[in-house]
Design a protein around this motif. Structure first.
Motif, PDB file in Angstrom:
ATOM      1  N   MET A 277       0.824  -1.209   0.000  1.00 16.48           N
ATOM      2  CA  MET A 277       0.000   0.000   0.000  1.00 16.48           C
ATOM      3  C   MET A 277       0.859   1.259   0.000  1.00 16.48           C
ATOM      4  O   MET A 277       0.576   2.225  -0.726  1.00 16.48           O
ATOM      5  CB  MET A 277      -0.933  -0.004   1.207  1.00 16.48           C
ATOM      6  CG  MET A 277      -2.121  -0.926   1.068  1.00 16.48           C
ATOM      7  SD  MET A 277      -3.324  -0.719   2.408  1.00 16.48           S
ATOM      8  CE  MET A 277      -4.752  -1.559   1.703  1.00 16.48           C
TER       9      MET A 277
ATOM     10  N   LEU B 188      -5.757  -0.164  -4.359  1.00 11.88           N
ATOM     11  CA  LEU B 188      -5.629  -0.347  -2.916  1.00 11.88           C
ATOM     12  C   LEU B 188      -6.578  -1.427  -2.418  1.00 11.88           C
ATOM     13  O   LEU B 188      -6.222  -2.255  -1.568  1.00 11.88           O
ATOM     14  CB  LEU B 188      -5.907   0.972  -2.187  1.00 11.88           C
ATOM     15  CG  LEU B 188      -4.804   2.032  -2.232  1.00 11.88           C
ATOM     16  CD1 LEU B 188      -5.294   3.339  -1.626  1.00 11.88           C
ATOM     17  CD2 LEU B 188      -3.548   1.549  -1.515  1.00 11.88           C
TER      18      LEU B 188
ATOM     19  N   ASN C  94      -5.616  -4.985  -0.643  1.00  9.96           N
ATOM     20  CA  ASN C  94      -6.210  -5.374   0.633  1.00  9.96           C
ATOM     21  C   ASN C  94      -6.859  -6.757   0.547  1.00  9.96           C
ATOM     22  O   ASN C  94      -6.703  -7.588   1.450  1.00  9.96           O
ATOM     23  CB  ASN C  94      -7.253  -4.336   1.051  1.00  9.96           C
ATOM     24  CG  ASN C  94      -7.801  -4.608   2.438  1.00  9.96           C
ATOM     25  OD1 ASN C  94      -7.137  -4.396   3.448  1.00  9.96           O
ATOM     26  ND2 ASN C  94      -9.028  -5.092   2.488  1.00  9.96           N
TER      27      ASN C  94
END
Length: 263
Positions: free
Chosen positions: A211, A234, A238
């Motif tokens: 990230m 992102l 995740n």
């Protein structure tokens, strides 16, 4: 509690489905499939459609399954937790033989009570940077509440059948199946909590690094399109690295066993 011997599991699986074990030594097993298992595992629907249309019996294939890491270079399929073939077998069990009711075979001429056991085989998946699956087998005595780990290993030592033996009768459970399942789930949760979190920490570290790298790449951008693209990436990072644990029932059932059959 986990099933560690995949070779034993696989040979039991195929033997239970009436397939011949041609060879089994040092973690390398060759299995001659029958028609039913060829249809289930080998993805040859057109072959079987054609051969039956021609009025022939067909020629089921054989499989060589390798569970010994030192034998990976031999001709056959390398089988490990997460391998496609093993997942296919788990799926076959899940879809076709998820629940059963079996009785211990007893040779007796006197009235003999059989005790009810709830048996659950569960797959735990640790998902993060890497994925690891663990198979757990637990038996719950539905009269006393006693639990037994590695239950399948104990059941493998007993003669089991679909019908109750002469002179035998079943005892009614004192613990309802739903309540019993919740008890087993609680044991699974406790088992998971005792495991090392190193794999999760490693996943979280990689998640943070990925990230930060992505944010640095998009640094100082005011473009809305690029900002939306960053948010999308992102979320993908995740989803890929966020550590999660799931578990699901592979199969299970009620087993009626003689008193003292499980020590």
């Amino acid at each position: 509690m986990a099933i560690k011997d995949l070779n034993h599991f696989l040979t039991d699986y195929f033997t239970a489905h009436d397939c011949q074990i041609i060879h089994n030594q040092n973690g390398v097993a060759t299995v001659q499939l029958n028609e039913k298992m060829d249809r289930a595992l080998m993805n040859r629907p057109f072959y079987w459609h054609y051969i039956k249309k021609m009025g022939h019996n067909g020629d089921p294939m054989s499989l060589t399954l390798i569970t010994n890491p030192n034998k990976q270079d031999e001709k056959g399929e390398w089988i490990h937790f997460g391998s496609p073939r093993l997942q296919q077998i788990f799926t076959h069990l899940k879809n076709n033989e998820k629940y059963t009711k079996l009785f211990q075979q007893i040779n007796t001429t006197t009235r003999t009570p059989l005790h009810p056991w709830l048996v659950i085989n569960m797959k735990i998946s640790y998902i993060g940077k890497q994925k690891k699956d663990e198979i757990i087998s637990i038996g719950l005595h539905l009269l006393s509440g006693m639990m037994k780990p590695n239950m399948m290993e104990h059941l493998e030592q007993l003669p089991l059948q679909l019908t109750i033996s002469d002179y035998c009768f079943t005892l009614s459970p004192l613990i309802r199946i739903k309540s019993g399942f919740l008890r087993i789930e609680s044991v699974i949760d406790q088992h998971i909590q005792k495991q090392s979190n190193e794999w999760a920490d490693d996943s979280l570290q990689t998640l943070t690094e990925e990230m930060n790298m992505l944010k640095h790449f998009y640094h100082d951008t005011d473009d809305e399109t690029r900002a939306n693209q960053m948010d999308k990436e992102l979320k993908e990072i995740n989803n890929r690295y966020q550590p999660t644990i799931t578990y699901e029932v592979i199969n299970g059932g009620i087993f009626y066993l003689a008193e003292g059959a499980i020590q």
